[in-house]
Write an enzyme that holds these catalytic residues in place. Structure first.
Site, PDB file in Angstrom:
ATOM      1  N   LYS A  43       0.858  -1.179   0.000  1.00 16.71           N
ATOM      2  CA  LYS A  43       0.000   0.000   0.000  1.00 16.71           C
ATOM      3  C   LYS A  43       0.899   1.235   0.000  1.00 16.71           C
ATOM      4  O   LYS A  43       1.576   1.532   1.004  1.00 16.71           O
ATOM      5  CB  LYS A  43      -0.920  -0.036   1.226  1.00 16.71           C
ATOM      6  CG  LYS A  43      -1.971  -1.135   1.104  1.00 16.71           C
ATOM      7  CD  LYS A  43      -2.881  -0.875  -0.072  1.00 16.71           C
ATOM      8  CE  LYS A  43      -3.628  -2.097  -0.538  1.00 16.71           C
ATOM      9  NZ  LYS A  43      -4.413  -1.854  -1.759  1.00 16.71           N
ATOM     10  N   LYS A  49     -13.192  -6.673  -8.685  1.00 18.69           N
ATOM     11  CA  LYS A  49     -13.795  -6.831  -7.357  1.00 18.69           C
ATOM     12  C   LYS A  49     -15.289  -7.102  -7.526  1.00 18.69           C
ATOM     13  O   LYS A  49     -15.977  -6.361  -8.240  1.00 18.69           O
ATOM     14  CB  LYS A  49     -13.578  -5.565  -6.521  1.00 18.69           C
ATOM     15  CG  LYS A  49     -12.125  -5.322  -6.144  1.00 18.69           C
ATOM     16  CD  LYS A  49     -11.989  -4.098  -5.245  1.00 18.69           C
ATOM     17  CE  LYS A  49     -10.658  -4.086  -4.513  1.00 18.69           C
ATOM     18  NZ  LYS A  49      -9.521  -3.716  -5.347  1.00 18.69           N
TER      19      LYS A  49
HETATM   20 MG    MG Z   1      -6.070  -2.061  -5.884  1.00 19.27          MG
END
Ligand code: MG
Length: 367
Positions: free
Chosen positions: A165, A265
């Protein structure tokens, strides 16, 4: 078979690591997950789950999922849940947009279709491909040395693919990518996911500074156009995620040669039905996919396993076992990680049953 009632549960999912942090200092300590149970006029019921990544990752939030389901439920009572085309047509007619709201309902209908036909969902989504699904581990944003330590820690748990991240200060992010890439072992894969956190200039600085590193760059900027500028100025392989929110976005990005990999997703695109459509198109177009969801517990993890396990192995970039990130179970029988992989269940439907002790009472019953 007809839908008789839709029961809605709210469950908090605290994190094993205590906090999950990504770009721009955004973080979540406890995820707000919504579980639906579709009760039919027969013996069967189906379950689904939607869990946004906080209220500031995609245009989605926990309370919005439950409000949206309350809006849709009256349109769905009395319909055949195994008629997924009708279910999705009715949902899309009754409520424009809000794909995440529809995801848990669509998922529960797939669970019912599997149970009614005696087949696991992965069989219905195209058939099981290969032995297992390879997972990645998201490395929450921390100082560079701590992220490198966490790569080593999660390698010990069996992971070989890591998603950093980043999306913070470019200097810090360059250090994060260099520190983690320095501890990688042969065969491991690194992705630096900025989660829309960089401006164009920041993204280009980072890409230039790590141009010698074997790393994928994921979703650098908030807009598609800005990410495309970055894409055209770097040789590093490129993943688009937040901007690929449906079929139209995928087709545009494909024609622009805007990415090498997409992140698919389930709730971002509105459920398993629409995710399957995008999955099949990507496989036909030879685009690898990270197949996952925004977040979730055991039910979302099971759904990911079924979608991923029915995808040709060549196009599976990675997937996520969200149930290993959280401390609360919301279902029994979900896939469990085994040496950095997981497998779709072999029971009919999603292969999971509600953990009623952890769910408590329904927060809403629509009938
Ligand atoms: Mg991503």
């Amino acid at each position: 078979m007809k839908i008789k009632e839709i029961h809605v549960y709210q469950v908090d999912l605290p994190l094993v690591e205590g906090r999950y942090t990504w770009s721009d200092g955004r973080h979540v300590d406890v995820f707000d997950s919504t579980v639906v149970e579709i009760v039919t006029d027969g013996e069967l019921s189906g379950i689904g789950e939607v869990c946004p990544l906080g209220p500031f990752y995609l245009p989605a939030y926990g309370g919005g999922a439950r409000a949206g389901i309350a809006e849709l439920a009256p349109q769905l009572i009395g319909l055949d849940p195994t008629n997924l085309t009708l279910i999705n047509t009715v949902m899309d007619t009754a409520l424009l947009g809000h794909p995440y709201v529809k995801s848990a309902i669509d998922m529960a209908c797939w669970d019912l279709l599997g149970k009614a036909s005696g087949r696991p969902v992965c069989d219905l989504l195209g058939g099981r491909q290969g032995e297992s699904v390879v997972l990645y581990r998201a490395i929450s944003q921390r100082p560079a040395d701590e992220m490198a330590d966490n790569v080593a820690k999660y390698r010990d748990e069996g992971y070989r693919r890591f998603q950093l991240k980043v999306g913070g200060d470019p200097i810090d992010d360059i250090a994060r990518i260099r520190a983690t890439s320095a501890v990688l072992e042969a065969g491991e894969r690194l992705v630096a996911d900025a989660n829309t956190g960089w401006l164009v200039g920041d993204a280009i600085r980072v890409c230039n500074a790590v141009a010698d590193v074997d790393v994928y760059i994921e979703q650098p900027c908030i807009s598609y156009d800005h990410s495309l500028i970055v894409r055209r100025q770097t040789q590093l392989p490129f993943v688009l995620d937040e901007n690929i929110d449906g079929l139209n976005a995928l087709l545009k990005a494909y024609s622009d040669l805007a990415m090498d990999v997409i992140n698919l997703k389930i709730s971002k695109v509105g459920g398993l039905s629409k995710a399957r459509l995008i999955r099949d198109l990507c496989a036909s177009l030879q685009i690898p996919m990270t197949i996952e969801d925004s977040w979730g517990g055991d039910i979302v993890t099971a759904a990911i396993a079924h979608l991923a396990h029915s995808t040709p192995e060549r196009f599976r970039f990675s997937s996520t076992d969200f149930n290993s990130y959280v401390t609360v179970k919301n279902a029994i029988g979900a896939p469990q990680r085994d040496n950095g992989t997981m497998s779709a269940g072999t029971e009919p439907g999603l292969g999971v049953t509600l953990d009623r002790d952890s769910l408590g009472d329904a927060v809403a019953v629509h009938r």
